[in-house]
Write a protein that holds these residues in place. Structure first.
Motif, short mmCIF file in Angstrom:
data_model
loop_
_atom_site.label_atom_id
_atom_site.label_comp_id
_atom_site.label_asym_id
_atom_site.label_seq_id
_atom_site.Cartn_x
_atom_site.Cartn_y
_atom_site.Cartn_z
N ARG A 179 -74.49 -52.92 6.45
CA ARG A 179 -74.76 -54.16 7.02
C ARG A 179 -73.99 -54.33 8.15
NH1 ARG A 179 -76.12 -56.15 1.83
NH2 ARG A 179 -74.07 -56.78 1.36
N LEU A 180 -72.74 -54.12 8.21
CA LEU A 180 -71.53 -54.34 9.09
C LEU A 180 -71.81 -53.24 10.32
CD1 LEU A 180 -68.21 -54.52 7.24
CD2 LEU A 180 -69.32 -56.37 8.50
N SER A 181 -72.28 -51.96 10.01
CA SER A 181 -72.76 -51.24 10.99
C SER A 181 -74.01 -51.59 11.64
CB SER A 181 -72.97 -49.78 10.55
OG SER A 181 -73.92 -49.52 9.34
N LEU A 182 -74.83 -52.12 11.18
CA LEU A 182 -76.00 -52.63 11.84
C LEU A 182 -75.65 -53.68 12.70
CD1 LEU A 182 -78.87 -52.49 8.92
CD2 LEU A 182 -78.93 -51.19 11.20
N TYR A 183 -74.80 -54.75 12.14
CA TYR A 183 -74.32 -56.00 13.03
C TYR A 183 -73.79 -55.45 14.15
CZ TYR A 183 -72.59 -60.38 14.42
OH TYR A 183 -72.38 -61.34 15.31
N GLY A 184 -72.72 -54.40 14.14
CA GLY A 184 -71.94 -53.87 15.15
C GLY A 184 -73.03 -53.14 16.35
N LEU A 185 -73.94 -52.53 15.86
CA LEU A 185 -74.96 -52.08 16.75
C LEU A 185 -75.66 -53.19 17.36
CD1 LEU A 185 -76.49 -49.42 17.84
CD2 LEU A 185 -77.83 -49.55 15.76
N LEU A 186 -75.83 -53.89 16.70
CA LEU A 186 -76.88 -55.12 17.18
C LEU A 186 -76.03 -55.88 18.26
CD1 LEU A 186 -79.42 -57.16 17.34
CD2 LEU A 186 -77.86 -58.52 15.43
N TRP A 232 -87.03 -64.46 8.09
CA TRP A 232 -87.60 -64.58 9.24
C TRP A 232 -87.03 -64.88 10.62
CZ3 TRP A 232 -92.82 -64.71 9.64
CH2 TRP A 232 -93.58 -64.85 8.39
N MET A 233 -85.59 -64.97 10.42
CA MET A 233 -84.57 -65.16 11.44
C MET A 233 -84.57 -63.77 12.01
SD MET A 233 -83.93 -67.87 12.84
CE MET A 233 -82.79 -67.23 13.93
N ILE A 234 -84.71 -62.45 11.27
CA ILE A 234 -84.45 -61.25 11.81
C ILE A 234 -85.92 -61.06 12.48
CG2 ILE A 234 -84.64 -58.99 11.11
CD1 ILE A 234 -82.84 -59.65 8.68
N ARG A 235 -87.01 -61.26 11.99
CA ARG A 235 -88.11 -61.32 12.42
C ARG A 235 -88.14 -62.02 13.90
NH1 ARG A 235 -90.07 -62.45 6.89
NH2 ARG A 235 -90.64 -60.55 6.00
N SER A 236 -87.70 -63.30 14.00
CA SER A 236 -87.63 -64.06 15.10
C SER A 236 -86.64 -63.42 16.28
CB SER A 236 -87.14 -65.49 15.07
OG SER A 236 -87.06 -66.16 16.11
N TYR A 237 -85.52 -63.08 15.85
CA TYR A 237 -84.51 -62.46 16.97
C TYR A 237 -85.13 -61.23 17.43
CZ TYR A 237 -80.06 -61.73 18.70
OH TYR A 237 -78.81 -61.19 19.50
N ALA A 238 -85.90 -60.51 16.74
CA ALA A 238 -86.32 -58.94 17.35
C ALA A 238 -86.92 -59.47 18.61
CB ALA A 238 -87.31 -58.61 16.22
N PHE A 239 -87.66 -60.93 18.74
CA PHE A 239 -88.35 -60.99 20.14
C PHE A 239 -87.64 -61.25 21.36
CE2 PHE A 239 -91.71 -61.05 16.85
CZ PHE A 239 -92.92 -61.04 17.59
N CYS A 240 -86.19 -61.30 21.01
CA CYS A 240 -85.27 -61.58 22.20
C CYS A 240 -85.49 -60.17 22.90
CB CYS A 240 -83.93 -61.86 21.53
SG CYS A 240 -83.75 -63.54 20.71
N PHE A 241 -85.52 -59.18 22.45
CA PHE A 241 -85.59 -57.77 23.04
C PHE A 241 -87.07 -57.47 23.62
CE2 PHE A 241 -82.45 -57.80 19.81
CZ PHE A 241 -81.28 -57.32 20.46
N THR A 242 -87.85 -58.46 23.69
CA THR A 242 -89.27 -57.94 24.51
C THR A 242 -89.11 -57.71 25.70
OG1 THR A 242 -90.13 -60.09 22.98
CG2 THR A 242 -91.28 -59.13 24.81
#
Length: 221
Positions: free
Chosen positions: A4-11, A150-160
């Motif tokens: 999870r930490l590595s995913l957050y660092g990448l994000l 659902w926030m993960i799903r929502s936040y993905a759209f920031c990268f549209t």
């Protein structure tokens, strides 16, 4: 935990770089959006450039705010130490998303690629707020895992925007498609990816919420 930490660092790295790029390009390098507007050669309605540019500035600003506030709220440490700020920041994210959607609605009829692209953007403008409001409803119900998902799903759209342009460049420069056609592919390709990628991430990180002990594994007898 390390996963999870590595995913957050990448994000965090991708989000910060994109925010800096968007701000530099739209407010400093090309504030008149000349390179982007050069592809809008067959518009069905007249473009009021000063108004369009002002709407675009607002759109970019709140898109960056949404990306930054969402990133902060995904921090487990921030959630544990500053729960009230986490809540306030969440409302800032929701307001930012709604402003991005409203401004996008204004710009959709002028989208590169014509009506087909406009339909795609209008579809995005329906899906994103629905997903975001669903996340809000879940936390009101104290459903923390569902809220996070659902926030993960929502936040993905920031990268549209980033995905649209990456796909458009791939098809335009890599496969030789005309740019308007590549842009249309980018719009609909990004919709598909933005619905699929979050589900993969949700499966990877599992069902644990930071600050809550994981349930111990109980061997079946």
């Amino acid at each position: 935990m390390k996963k999870r930490l590595s995913l957050y660092g990448l994000l965090a790295a991708v989000s910060i770089l994109f925010i800096l790029y968007a701000l530099a390009k739209n407010y400093w390098i090309d504030p008149e959006a000349g390179s982007f507007l050069s592809y809008k050669t067959e518009l069905k309605r007249e473009l009021n450039l000063p108004v369009w540019l002002n709407v675009m500035y607002i759109h970019v600003a709140f898109a960056c705010i949404a990306m930054a506030s969402g990133l902060i709220n995904f921090s487990a440490r921030f959630l544990l130490l500053y729960r009230k700020l986490h809540r306030m920041n969440g409302y800032l994210y929701i307001v930012s998303v709604l402003i991005v959607v409203i401004t996008s609605g204004y710009m959709a009829p002028y989208a590169t690629g014509g009506k087909i692209s406009s339909i795609g953007f209008n579809l995005l403008n329906i899906i994103w707020p629905i997903i975001t409001i669903t996340a809000l409803v879940q936390i009101k119900k104290k459903q923390m895992i569902k809220h996070r998902n659902w926030m993960i799903r929502s936040y993905a759209f920031c990268f549209t925007n980033m995905l649209i342009h990456l796909i458009a460049v791939l098809f335009h420069q890599g496969f030789g498609f005309l740019y308007p056609e590549s842009y249309i592919i980018g719009v609909y390709g990004s919709i598909a990816l933005l619905l699929i990628i979050p589900e993969v991430i949700i499966r990877i990180i599992g069902q644990h919420i930071p600050g809550k002990p994981s349930r111990p594994n109980i061997a079946k007898r």
